[in-house]
Design a protein around this motif. Structure first.
Motif, PDB file in Angstrom:
ATOM      1  N   VAL A 187      -9.296   4.922  56.021  1.00 19.78           N
ATOM      2  CA  VAL A 187      -8.882   6.231  56.568  1.00 19.78           C
ATOM      3  C   VAL A 187      -9.003   6.228  58.086  1.00 19.78           C
ATOM      4  O   VAL A 187      -8.111   6.694  58.809  1.00 19.78           O
ATOM      5  CB  VAL A 187      -9.721   7.364  55.939  1.00 19.78           C
ATOM      6  CG1 VAL A 187      -9.475   8.666  56.662  1.00 19.78           C
ATOM      7  CG2 VAL A 187      -9.390   7.510  54.470  1.00 19.78           C
ATOM      8  N   LYS A 188     -10.099   5.659  58.586  1.00 17.64           N
ATOM      9  CA  LYS A 188     -10.296   5.606  60.039  1.00 17.64           C
ATOM     10  C   LYS A 188      -9.224   4.717  60.679  1.00 17.64           C
ATOM     11  O   LYS A 188      -8.774   4.970  61.794  1.00 17.64           O
ATOM     12  CB  LYS A 188     -11.685   5.058  60.369  1.00 17.64           C
ATOM     13  CG  LYS A 188     -12.814   5.878  59.796  1.00 17.64           C
ATOM     14  CD  LYS A 188     -13.220   6.986  60.744  1.00 17.64           C
ATOM     15  CE  LYS A 188     -14.248   7.892  60.116  1.00 17.64           C
ATOM     16  NZ  LYS A 188     -15.537   7.233  59.909  1.00 17.64           N
ATOM     17  N   LEU A 246      -6.175   6.745  61.138  1.00 14.88           N
ATOM     18  CA  LEU A 246      -6.334   7.704  62.236  1.00 14.88           C
ATOM     19  C   LEU A 246      -6.212   7.013  63.585  1.00 14.88           C
ATOM     20  O   LEU A 246      -5.612   7.557  64.521  1.00 14.88           O
ATOM     21  CB  LEU A 246      -7.679   8.409  62.119  1.00 14.88           C
ATOM     22  CG  LEU A 246      -7.782   9.313  60.890  1.00 14.88           C
ATOM     23  CD1 LEU A 246      -9.160   9.905  60.780  1.00 14.88           C
ATOM     24  CD2 LEU A 246      -6.731  10.402  60.959  1.00 14.88           C
ATOM     25  N   VAL A 274      -2.682   6.623  64.314  1.00 17.01           N
ATOM     26  CA  VAL A 274      -2.071   7.880  64.778  1.00 17.01           C
ATOM     27  C   VAL A 274      -2.240   8.013  66.284  1.00 17.01           C
ATOM     28  O   VAL A 274      -1.278   8.293  67.013  1.00 17.01           O
ATOM     29  CB  VAL A 274      -2.709   9.106  64.074  1.00 17.01           C
ATOM     30  CG1 VAL A 274      -2.152  10.386  64.656  1.00 17.01           C
ATOM     31  CG2 VAL A 274      -2.476   9.059  62.591  1.00 17.01           C
ATOM     32  N   PHE A 331       0.715   8.042  69.070  1.00 13.79           N
ATOM     33  CA  PHE A 331       0.860   9.186  69.964  1.00 13.79           C
ATOM     34  C   PHE A 331       0.871   8.722  71.425  1.00 13.79           C
ATOM     35  O   PHE A 331       1.685   9.186  72.228  1.00 13.79           O
ATOM     36  CB  PHE A 331      -0.264  10.189  69.716  1.00 13.79           C
ATOM     37  CG  PHE A 331      -0.023  11.526  70.341  1.00 13.79           C
ATOM     38  CD1 PHE A 331       0.931  12.378  69.804  1.00 13.79           C
ATOM     39  CD2 PHE A 331      -0.725  11.934  71.453  1.00 13.79           C
ATOM     40  CE1 PHE A 331       1.172  13.602  70.376  1.00 13.79           C
ATOM     41  CE2 PHE A 331      -0.488  13.160  72.029  1.00 13.79           C
ATOM     42  CZ  PHE A 331       0.463  14.000  71.485  1.00 13.79           C
ATOM     43  N   VAL A 360       6.902  10.572  67.191  1.00  8.66           N
ATOM     44  CA  VAL A 360       5.826  11.417  66.670  1.00  8.66           C
ATOM     45  C   VAL A 360       6.219  12.019  65.323  1.00  8.66           C
ATOM     46  O   VAL A 360       5.437  12.011  64.376  1.00  8.66           O
ATOM     47  CB  VAL A 360       5.476  12.529  67.689  1.00  8.66           C
ATOM     48  CG1 VAL A 360       4.489  13.495  67.083  1.00  8.66           C
ATOM     49  CG2 VAL A 360       4.892  11.923  68.940  1.00  8.66           C
ATOM     50  N   ILE A 361       7.458  12.528  65.210  1.00 12.92           N
ATOM     51  CA  ILE A 361       7.853  13.199  63.974  1.00 12.92           C
ATOM     52  C   ILE A 361       7.855  12.212  62.816  1.00 12.92           C
ATOM     53  O   ILE A 361       7.281  12.460  61.759  1.00 12.92           O
ATOM     54  CB  ILE A 361       9.250  13.839  64.115  1.00 12.92           C
ATOM     55  CG1 ILE A 361       9.212  14.982  65.122  1.00 12.92           C
ATOM     56  CG2 ILE A 361       9.736  14.367  62.775  1.00 12.92           C
ATOM     57  CD1 ILE A 361      10.568  15.543  65.450  1.00 12.92           C
ATOM     58  N   TYR A 410       6.887   8.657  62.656  1.00 10.77           N
ATOM     59  CA  TYR A 410       5.754   7.764  62.410  1.00 10.77           C
ATOM     60  C   TYR A 410       4.455   8.521  62.271  1.00 10.77           C
ATOM     61  O   TYR A 410       3.817   8.501  61.222  1.00 10.77           O
ATOM     62  CB  TYR A 410       5.668   6.702  63.506  1.00 10.77           C
ATOM     63  CG  TYR A 410       6.755   5.677  63.362  1.00 10.77           C
ATOM     64  CD1 TYR A 410       6.647   4.689  62.399  1.00 10.77           C
ATOM     65  CD2 TYR A 410       7.896   5.729  64.129  1.00 10.77           C
ATOM     66  CE1 TYR A 410       7.645   3.757  62.232  1.00 10.77           C
ATOM     67  CE2 TYR A 410       8.902   4.803  63.972  1.00 10.77           C
ATOM     68  CZ  TYR A 410       8.774   3.817  63.023  1.00 10.77           C
ATOM     69  OH  TYR A 410       9.769   2.915  62.859  1.00 10.77           O
ATOM     70  N   ALA A 411       4.038   9.202  63.346  1.00 16.03           N
ATOM     71  CA  ALA A 411       2.738   9.869  63.306  1.00 16.03           C
ATOM     72  C   ALA A 411       2.753  11.036  62.334  1.00 16.03           C
ATOM     73  O   ALA A 411       1.779  11.286  61.640  1.00 16.03           O
ATOM     74  CB  ALA A 411       2.361  10.341  64.702  1.00 16.03           C
ATOM     75  N   GLY A 412       3.872  11.756  62.264  1.00 16.14           N
ATOM     76  CA  GLY A 412       3.888  12.989  61.491  1.00 16.14           C
ATOM     77  C   GLY A 412       4.229  12.815  60.035  1.00 16.14           C
ATOM     78  O   GLY A 412       3.786  13.589  59.197  1.00 16.14           O
ATOM     79  N   ALA A 413       5.038  11.833  59.681  1.00 23.43           N
ATOM     80  CA  ALA A 413       5.457  11.722  58.285  1.00 23.43           C
ATOM     81  C   ALA A 413       4.883  10.485  57.610  1.00 23.43           C
ATOM     82  O   ALA A 413       4.185  10.580  56.606  1.00 23.43           O
ATOM     83  CB  ALA A 413       6.976  11.712  58.210  1.00 23.43           C
ATOM     84  N   LEU A 460       2.539   8.233  58.522  1.00 23.08           N
ATOM     85  CA  LEU A 460       1.085   8.066  58.493  1.00 23.08           C
ATOM     86  C   LEU A 460       0.415   9.154  57.667  1.00 23.08           C
ATOM     87  O   LEU A 460      -0.624   8.910  57.058  1.00 23.08           O
ATOM     88  CB  LEU A 460       0.534   8.036  59.919  1.00 23.08           C
ATOM     89  CG  LEU A 460       0.879   6.743  60.663  1.00 23.08           C
ATOM     90  CD1 LEU A 460       0.198   6.701  62.004  1.00 23.08           C
ATOM     91  CD2 LEU A 460       0.498   5.527  59.848  1.00 23.08           C
ATOM     92  N   VAL A 461       1.008  10.359  57.636  1.00 21.59           N
ATOM     93  CA  VAL A 461       0.456  11.391  56.764  1.00 21.59           C
ATOM     94  C   VAL A 461       0.562  10.929  55.311  1.00 21.59           C
ATOM     95  O   VAL A 461      -0.355  11.102  54.509  1.00 21.59           O
ATOM     96  CB  VAL A 461       1.190  12.739  56.955  1.00 21.59           C
ATOM     97  CG1 VAL A 461       0.789  13.726  55.891  1.00 21.59           C
ATOM     98  CG2 VAL A 461       0.885  13.307  58.316  1.00 21.59           C
ATOM     99  N   LEU A 516      -2.111   8.382  54.703  1.00 23.04           N
ATOM    100  CA  LEU A 516      -3.393   9.071  54.577  1.00 23.04           C
ATOM    101  C   LEU A 516      -3.504   9.727  53.201  1.00 23.04           C
ATOM    102  O   LEU A 516      -4.540   9.657  52.539  1.00 23.04           O
ATOM    103  CB  LEU A 516      -3.474  10.130  55.675  1.00 23.04           C
ATOM    104  CG  LEU A 516      -4.855  10.448  56.225  1.00 23.04           C
ATOM    105  CD1 LEU A 516      -5.519   9.195  56.738  1.00 23.04           C
ATOM    106  CD2 LEU A 516      -4.744  11.476  57.321  1.00 23.04           C
TER     107      LEU A 516
END
Lengths: 345, 180
Positions: B33-34, B37, B40, B44, B63-64, B66-69, B71-72, B75
């Motif tokens: 999990v870390k 993060l 992320v 960013f 961001v939308i 990779y980081a937003g979809a 990686l969520v 997670l």
């Protein structure tokens, strides 16, 4: 920086950032009184006239209570999560034009945090990050109920983001720009002299999808499964106390305000009214008043819906998102594409 | 080459360093999990680099998507499976250590060879005003995507679809004794 630069900075950045979180105080009062009115009971009416000071008393309480960190929690992430929630909520408002352009010392100053070319994409980028606040809060607390809330939230937000973005794509297509100032400019004037050129008319379907998705994105009833109190205590923020809980509360209300402001801007002409041409400072104030009134209307709808509709079941929520809203949003996009292609819009 | 160090240059360097640092954290951290993060944060920071390279559209998409979809989703799966931190195990195959070292060396050499000739973008050298580097903005990008690169773009989408179908076939279990 000259004095004019400072004035511009305060108008465009400082004031919105100060006012937005402060709105949570009147809004909690409005929500509780509204709930009481709908449920036919008095509601908080003892502190101050009409119970108005209740929200202030609650704020003081939140600031002075002990903030507990559970022993088994992941301390760093537990403390980080409310911060992310606040950051995401406050930074989204930056691209919403909240009033018309004013002239200060010969400079045209559009009243918007930052009129960047990617406009609404920036907003979607930030909201897609806001899910981390909820997921991290749920996971780091090391509590089953929090954890369930976090899991539910991530699935829900991914699902509804898609429908919301596709619905907004219709507006982007019609304005052929990501800038919300262009979206407002598109909606000036009237059709046939009486009907305002608001996006809600040609894209009614898009508006419905967008607004329904906004409820899911802000975790409000009827889609508040991440914090369904009947089954999950308080969901992802079960273990939070004092102002850290307050931060989540504040972020939720700021998100409601931003969602309402965005609905106003995308579908209801923003600060403009048909036949209204703002001039000078008075014009800017009037525009702000028009914008606020429209936004306030949608905030009231948010509150009204919360206390009238029952909560969805989880499978119903997913089915609605993927099998109803997303196809409708795509249909809307196709319709707008046709209108644009035939130069009707 | 005389650069006057601009604020943008400093910001760019800072976010590039943060991106690299957190990429390293992603690889080295033992808790999955870390690790996500850290990735992320890395993505960013990379988005900030894109903004400073006058490619705000790419930054937003970074961001939308990779980081937003994506990686969520990572997670989500990691949390659902509740994978604990990896244990530190003794190396049973020393050849792996040797090979990874060799890989780092080769990659490093390639990177140096590539970057030796590439100069600093004009934007950071102070002579930025007359060079409108608009390649990363929406309109030129869309033009390129729907004219010159239309075929690769469509082929890529078919490739993604193939991966999707493949994953579905792999994950699907044949119903045994249908109906009962």
């Amino acid at each position: 920086m000259t004095a004019v630069d400072w004035i511009v900075l305060v108008l465009r950045v400082v004031l919105p950032v100060l006012i937005l979180p402060a709105l949570v105080v009147p809004l909690t009062w409005l929500e509780r009184r509204g709930a009481a009115f709908i449920q036919d009971r008095p509601g908080p009416n003892r502190v101050g006239p009409f119970g108005l000071a209740q929200a202030i008393a609650d704020t003081v309480k939140m600031f002075t209570k002990e903030a507990v960190v559970p022993g088994s929690a992941d301390r760093f992430l537990f403390l980080l999560a409310p911060g992310i929630a606040m950051f995401a909520a406050l930074s989204t408002f930056a691209i919403v034009p909240y009033s018309s352009t004013i002239e200060i010392a010969g400079r045209q100053v559009p009243l918007i945090g930052a009129d960047i070319p990617i406009g609404i994409l920036y907003l979607f980028a930030i909201t897609s990050l806001s899910v981390y606040a909820i997921v991290l809060a749920g996971w780091s607390a090391n509590n089953k109920f929090s954890f369930m809330g976090g899991i539910r939230s991530s699935a829900q937000i991914i699902s509804y983001e898609l429908a919301m973005t596709t619905a907004a794509a219709g507006v982007i297509l019609a304005a052929s720009s990501f800038r919300l100032t262009d979206v407002v400019a598109l909606q000036q004037g009237t059709w046939l002299g009486v009907i305002p050129r608001w996006n809600v008319l040609p894209q009614f379907l898009g508006f419905v999808v967008f607004f329904v998705s906004a409820f899911a994105e802000t975790n409000r009833l009827p889609f508040d499964l991440p914090e369904a109190e009947a089954e999950l205590v308080a969901g992802y923020h079960t273990e939070y106390s004092a102002m850290r809980f307050g931060a989540f509360q504040m972020a939720e209300y700021v998100n409601v305000v931003v969602a309402s402001a965005l609905t106003t801007t995308l579908y209801f002409g923003g600060w403009s009214l048909p036949g209204y041409h703002p001039h000078g400072v008075v014009g800017a104030v009037l525009s702000l008043a028009i914008f606020s009134a429209k936004t306030f209307f949608f905030i009231c709808v948010f509150i009204w819906v919360r206390w009238t509709l029952p909560r969805f079941r989880y499978d119903q929520l997913m089915r609605l998102g993927w099998k109803a809203l997303l196809p409708l949003a795509l249909l809307n996009l196709l319709w707008i594409a046709a209108l644009v292609a035939w130069r009707i819009l | 080459m005389e650069d006057s160090v601009t604020v943008e240059r400093l910001l760019f360097d800072a976010s590039a360093i943060v991106a690299l640092l957190f990429a390293a954290v992603m690889v080295l951290h033992r808790h999955p999990v870390k690790s996500v993060l850290a990735l992320v944060v890395s993505f960013f920071s990379l988005a900030i680099c894109y903004v400073l390279l006058t490619a705000p559209f790419i930054a937003a998409i970074q961001v939308i998507v990779y980081a937003g979809a994506i990686l969520v989703l990572f997670l989500f799966v990691l949390m659902l499976l509740n994978i604990p931190a990896e244990e530190h195990r003794r190396d049973t195959r020393p050849i792996q250590r040797f090979l990874s070292g060799a890989g780092i060396l080769v990659f490093g050499a390639m990177l140096v060879a590539l970057l030796r000739d590439a100069g600093v973008p004009e934007r950071f050298t102070g002579a930025a005003e007359q060079a409108p580097a608009k390649a990363g903005e929406v309109l030129p990008l869309a033009r390129l995507l729907f004219s010159e690169y239309l075929l690769p773009f469509e082929a890529l989408s078919v490739l993604l679809l193939a991966a999707l179908v493949g994953a579905f076939v792999l994950a699907r279990r044949e119903p045994r004794g249908a109906g009962s």
